[in-house]
Design a protein around this motif. Structure first.
Motif, PDB file in Angstrom:
ATOM      1  N   ILE A  34      -2.012 -17.439  -1.545  1.00  0.00           N
ATOM      2  CA  ILE A  34      -1.182 -18.179  -0.905  1.00  0.00           C
ATOM      3  C   ILE A  34       0.669 -17.550  -0.315  1.00  0.00           C
ATOM      4  CG2 ILE A  34       0.408 -20.025  -2.749  1.00  0.00           C
ATOM      5  CD1 ILE A  34      -1.929 -21.429  -2.873  1.00  0.00           C
ATOM      6  N   THR A  35       0.433 -17.022  -1.254  1.00  0.00           N
ATOM      7  CA  THR A  35       1.984 -15.805  -0.455  1.00  0.00           C
ATOM      8  C   THR A  35       1.730 -15.501   1.193  1.00  0.00           C
ATOM      9  OG1 THR A  35       1.450 -13.969  -1.473  1.00  0.00           O
ATOM     10  CG2 THR A  35       2.934 -15.862  -2.556  1.00  0.00           C
ATOM     11  N   TRP A  36       0.695 -15.207   1.273  1.00  0.00           N
ATOM     12  CA  TRP A  36       0.195 -14.667   2.074  1.00  0.00           C
ATOM     13  C   TRP A  36      -0.168 -15.901   3.162  1.00  0.00           C
ATOM     14  CZ3 TRP A  36       0.914 -10.331   4.418  1.00  0.00           C
ATOM     15  CH2 TRP A  36       0.671  -9.009   3.946  1.00  0.00           C
ATOM     16  N   ILE A  37      -1.041 -17.446   3.004  1.00  0.00           N
ATOM     17  CA  ILE A  37      -0.986 -17.836   4.052  1.00  0.00           C
ATOM     18  C   ILE A  37       0.264 -18.402   4.107  1.00  0.00           C
ATOM     19  CG2 ILE A  37      -1.542 -20.801   3.223  1.00  0.00           C
ATOM     20  CD1 ILE A  37      -3.897 -19.583   2.356  1.00  0.00           C
ATOM     21  N   GLY A  38       1.810 -18.076   2.997  1.00  0.00           N
ATOM     22  CA  GLY A  38       2.639 -19.113   3.377  1.00  0.00           C
ATOM     23  C   GLY A  38       3.461 -18.154   4.445  1.00  0.00           C
ATOM     24  N   SER A  39       3.179 -17.197   4.817  1.00  0.00           N
ATOM     25  CA  SER A  39       4.075 -15.786   5.596  1.00  0.00           C
ATOM     26  C   SER A  39       2.810 -15.528   6.507  1.00  0.00           C
ATOM     27  CB  SER A  39       3.704 -14.705   4.190  1.00  0.00           C
ATOM     28  OG  SER A  39       3.572 -13.893   3.802  1.00  0.00           O
ATOM     29  N   MET A  40       1.599 -15.819   6.474  1.00  0.00           N
ATOM     30  CA  MET A  40       0.707 -14.783   8.197  1.00  0.00           C
ATOM     31  C   MET A  40       1.572 -15.661   9.276  1.00  0.00           C
ATOM     32  SD  MET A  40      -1.382 -12.443   9.081  1.00  0.00           S
ATOM     33  CE  MET A  40      -2.105 -12.276   7.243  1.00  0.00           C
ATOM     34  N   ASN A  41       1.666 -16.892   9.179  1.00  0.00           N
ATOM     35  CA  ASN A  41       2.425 -17.364  10.053  1.00  0.00           C
ATOM     36  C   ASN A  41       3.620 -16.490  10.704  1.00  0.00           C
ATOM     37  OD1 ASN A  41       2.369 -19.288  12.340  1.00  0.00           O
ATOM     38  ND2 ASN A  41       4.470 -20.381  11.571  1.00  0.00           N
ATOM     39  N   TYR A  42       4.173 -15.942   9.868  1.00  0.00           N
ATOM     40  CA  TYR A  42       5.400 -15.288  10.693  1.00  0.00           C
ATOM     41  C   TYR A  42       5.144 -14.441  10.814  1.00  0.00           C
ATOM     42  CZ  TYR A  42       8.087 -19.741   8.519  1.00  0.00           C
ATOM     43  OH  TYR A  42       8.922 -20.591   8.947  1.00  0.00           O
ATOM     44  N   PHE A  43       4.081 -13.375   9.897  1.00  0.00           N
ATOM     45  CA  PHE A  43       3.862 -11.640  10.127  1.00  0.00           C
ATOM     46  C   PHE A  43       3.709 -11.699  10.978  1.00  0.00           C
ATOM     47  CE2 PHE A  43       4.596 -11.040   5.747  1.00  0.00           C
ATOM     48  CZ  PHE A  43       5.404 -10.483   5.815  1.00  0.00           C
ATOM     49  N   SER A  44       2.138 -12.792  12.225  1.00  0.00           N
ATOM     50  CA  SER A  44       1.837 -12.133  13.513  1.00  0.00           C
ATOM     51  C   SER A  44       2.777 -13.043  14.575  1.00  0.00           C
ATOM     52  CB  SER A  44       0.565 -13.245  13.196  1.00  0.00           C
ATOM     53  OG  SER A  44       0.738 -14.518  12.938  1.00  0.00           O
ATOM     54  N   THR A  45       3.380 -13.282  14.198  1.00  0.00           N
ATOM     55  CA  THR A  45       4.314 -14.259  15.416  1.00  0.00           C
ATOM     56  C   THR A  45       5.085 -13.396  16.012  1.00  0.00           C
ATOM     57  OG1 THR A  45       4.605 -16.073  14.081  1.00  0.00           O
ATOM     58  CG2 THR A  45       6.175 -15.203  16.253  1.00  0.00           C
ATOM     59  N   PRO A  46       5.680 -11.660  15.210  1.00  0.00           N
ATOM     60  CA  PRO A  46       6.076 -10.456  16.458  1.00  0.00           C
ATOM     61  C   PRO A  46       4.810  -9.728  17.620  1.00  0.00           C
ATOM     62  CG  PRO A  46       6.243 -10.462  14.431  1.00  0.00           C
ATOM     63  CD  PRO A  46       5.266 -11.213  13.771  1.00  0.00           C
ATOM     64  N   LEU A  47       3.695 -10.338  17.003  1.00  0.00           N
ATOM     65  CA  LEU A  47       2.387  -9.167  17.931  1.00  0.00           C
ATOM     66  C   LEU A  47       2.587 -10.065  19.146  1.00  0.00           C
ATOM     67  CD1 LEU A  47      -0.811  -9.458  15.223  1.00  0.00           C
ATOM     68  CD2 LEU A  47       0.906  -7.423  16.517  1.00  0.00           C
ATOM     69  N   GLY A  48       2.562 -12.038  19.585  1.00  0.00           N
ATOM     70  CA  GLY A  48       2.877 -12.732  20.512  1.00  0.00           C
ATOM     71  C   GLY A  48       4.161 -12.463  21.023  1.00  0.00           C
ATOM     72  N   ALA A  49       5.253 -11.674  20.071  1.00  0.00           N
ATOM     73  CA  ALA A  49       6.494 -12.207  20.895  1.00  0.00           C
ATOM     74  C   ALA A  49       7.237 -10.876  21.844  1.00  0.00           C
ATOM     75  CB  ALA A  49       7.704 -12.563  19.624  1.00  0.00           C
ATOM     76  N   MET A  50       6.102  -9.913  21.186  1.00  0.00           N
ATOM     77  CA  MET A  50       6.727  -8.647  21.931  1.00  0.00           C
ATOM     78  C   MET A  50       5.982  -8.735  23.262  1.00  0.00           C
ATOM     79  SD  MET A  50       6.292  -5.826  18.771  1.00  0.00           S
ATOM     80  CE  MET A  50       4.965  -5.941  18.022  1.00  0.00           C
ATOM     81  N   ALA A  51       4.313  -9.376  23.302  1.00  0.00           N
ATOM     82  CA  ALA A  51       3.542  -9.602  24.705  1.00  0.00           C
ATOM     83  C   ALA A  51       3.990 -10.540  25.214  1.00  0.00           C
ATOM     84  CB  ALA A  51       1.628  -9.790  23.855  1.00  0.00           C
ATOM     85  N   GLY A  52       4.703 -11.866  25.200  1.00  0.00           N
ATOM     86  CA  GLY A  52       5.019 -12.705  25.276  1.00  0.00           C
ATOM     87  C   GLY A  52       5.937 -12.742  26.736  1.00  0.00           C
ATOM     88  N   GLY A  53       7.094 -11.561  27.085  1.00  0.00           N
ATOM     89  CA  GLY A  53       8.362 -11.649  28.240  1.00  0.00           C
ATOM     90  C   GLY A  53       6.969 -11.369  29.126  1.00  0.00           C
ATOM     91  N   ALA A  54       6.334  -9.404  28.364  1.00  0.00           N
ATOM     92  CA  ALA A  54       4.864  -9.513  29.861  1.00  0.00           C
ATOM     93  C   ALA A  54       4.045 -10.372  30.057  1.00  0.00           C
ATOM     94  CB  ALA A  54       4.239  -8.237  29.532  1.00  0.00           C
ATOM     95  N   LEU A  55       3.634 -11.570  29.818  1.00  0.00           N
ATOM     96  CA  LEU A  55       2.268 -12.609  29.551  1.00  0.00           C
ATOM     97  C   LEU A  55       3.595 -13.238  31.062  1.00  0.00           C
ATOM     98  CD1 LEU A  55      -0.096 -13.383  30.087  1.00  0.00           C
ATOM     99  CD2 LEU A  55       0.602 -14.795  27.503  1.00  0.00           C
TER     100      LEU A  55
END
Length: 517
Positions: free
Chosen positions: A73-94
């Motif tokens: 349950i806690t992983w579901i509640g936080s996974m959205n936030y945990f995976s967001t940095p993956l996109g944020a770091m690549a977002g600028g270049a994209l």
């Protein structure tokens, strides 16, 4: 100003007769139309935040997915936030490679597929995979949308438009809590797929960023986009701003761009004009995420149940997210009049005091200083305190870092710095959500809310002394302030404005490199 050779193709578009000026309202409408359509993905991000409130509560009693543990349950509640940095770091270049608008358009596809995957999922792992994709897409959307809004808007509208984007996110959260009261989480996921579906149909019609187009040498497209964004006017009416954009991109394109992991790039990122705002925004994100609102929002239904809400927990949650949206709407009107500093300070004081009240209430209740059974009206104290706290937080500290992130970084590193600092912000949010249940166990409920109060008060002191007022300032003025070339006075308090760093009065203003965006 760019030379005649660079801008010679502009002459063909100048009308011989005198053009009438475009009204301020018409200019504003054109910019808001573009941001409104692009913000369909901001609404989708809000859906992902609001959806976790519903699914983390409903999954505990869902018999169709068996063996759901508290850890899951806690992983579901936080996974959205945990995976967001993956996109944020690549977002600028994209966004730099594909363009701001095209990047947002592309992201509608994984968003839609992920919501359908959740709707038809049969295991927790499928839900987690979908949230990884949703979070990664969200990490790309946030900095890209903020940069897009910064680059297409006039300086007089920049703060308002940043607040508007935040409001659309809050609207997405609010809408989820309302719809989630009447449908289960599977049908709610199906509903979430509507926003990216509409985005796929509409985002292609909004203008691309004139800055990005000019940086790619597409000067005719840049001019046309600028005309559309300034009230569907003629090239002659945007000549001055168009020249500024050309000069900005000439300065940026003529400069050497070192590889990302090179010493030269590290040197650019570590100069005061980048390092100081990076630290400032990172700290603002820390306070925003650990001041209590992020954790409570993720587990709002459980929190109201824990504090023995005197009203239905779904109703309390709808009020909670509704006040959050109302606060962001009011901020939309407040920021242009007061700036960003004072709403932030007031929000920290009110939120800190509210959480302090909850902490003292729970402590006294557990120590039997009073009996709730004999005084049922006392249950309203923590409920009202939490509702007031989220309203106050949204009026300031929750929104502040998202407004600053699009303003404070120099143009040559804006996309990269924005992606990195938002990654840090999402990591803070992920940790705050993941450890909330552990904090309740280790620190107790009273101790957890005392921690939240402390974070608010510490944030108040630090930001009071180190956060400058950027409202109504051009991007060039903000950059010069952090570089130590120019004192950025607070326009709401006069010449004795606050500055992030001591600046010697003998410094003169540096040459402006970036346009008034």
């Amino acid at each position: 100003m760019p030379d005649d050779k660079v801008d010679s193709d502009f002459i063909d578009y100048v009308e011989p007769e005198e053009s009438h000026s475009v009204s301020t309202l018409r200019k504003s409408i054109s910019q808001y139309c573009a941001v409104l359509i692009a913000s369909l993905l901001a609404i989708t991000y809000g859906f992902s935040v609001g959806f976790t409130i519903i699914i983390t509560h409903q999954l505990q009693n869902d018999t169709r997915i068996t063996h759901v543990t508290d850890s899951q349950i806690t992983w579901i509640g936080s996974m959205n936030y945990f995976s967001t940095p993956l996109g944020a770091m690549a977002g600028g270049a994209l966004a730099q490679r594909l363009g701001r608008r095209n990047t947002l358009l592309l992201l509608t596809i994984p968003y839609f597929i992920s919501w359908m995957l959740i709707s038809y999922s049969s295991t927790v792992n499928e839900i987690l995979i979908a949230f990884i994709v949703i979070g990664t897409a969200g990490g790309i959307v946030d900095p890209t949308l903020q940069v897009y809004a910064t680059e297409i808007s006039e300086s007089r509208l920049r703060g308002e438009i940043s607040c508007f984007i935040t409001t659309t996110i809050m609207f997405g959260v609010f809408l989820q809590t309302i719809v989630g009261m009447f449908v289960d989480w599977r049908n709610l996921a199906m509903f979430c797929g509507l926003a990216p579906a509409f985005g796929l149909l509409l985002i292609g019609f909004v203008p691309e960023s004139p800055y990005w187009l000019a940086s790619k040498g597409r000067l005719g497209d840049a001019r046309q986009a600028l005309c559309r964004l300034r009230g569907w006017t003629t090239p002659q009416m945007v000549r001055h701003e168009y020249d500024q954009i050309l000069q900005s991109t000439v300065d940026l394109n003529s400069s050497y761009k070192p590889p990302f992991f090179s010493k030269e790039h590290f040197k650019r990122m570590s100069r005061p004009a980048v390092r100081l705002p990076f630290i400032l925004v990172s700290f603002a994100f820390f306070v925003s995420c650990f001041n209590g609102t992020t954790s409570i929002l993720t587990y709002a239904l459980d929190t109201f149940e824990l504090l023995e809400s005197p009203i239905n927990i779904h109703t309390a949650t709808i009020i909670f997210t509704g006040l959050q949206m109302l606060g962001s709407i009011l901020l939309f009107f407040i920021v242009p009049k007061t700036g960003k500093r004072w709403p932030t300070f007031v929000s920290l004081i009110v939120a800190g005091s509210s959480f302090l009240i909850v902490s003292v209430y729970v402590f006294m209740r557990n120590q039997r200083f009073f009996k709730v059974s004999c005084n049922p009206w006392l249950k309203w104290i923590p409920l009202l305190a939490l509702e007031i706290s989220v309203f106050a937080t949204t009026l300031g500290i929750e929104t502040t870092p998202w407004i600053l992130v699009g303003e404070v970084f120099p143009g040559d590193v804006r996309a990269c710095a924005t992606g990195l600092v938002t990654s840090i912000g999402f990591i803070f949010a992920a940790v705050a959500s993941k450890i909330f249940h552990s904090m309740l166990s280790v620190l107790t409920v009273s101790g957890t809310f005392m921690f939240f109060a402390t974070v608010n008060y510490v944030g108040l002191v630090v930001l009071y002394y180190f956060m400058p007022e950027t409202e109504g300032r051009t991007l060039a003025e903000i950059e010069e302030h952090f570089a130590g070339k120019h004192k950025l006075d607070d326009p709401t308090t006069g010449p004795e404005g606050t500055e992030l760093m001591p600046i010697n009065s003998s410094h003169t203003n540096g040459t402006r490199k970036y346009a008034d965006a």
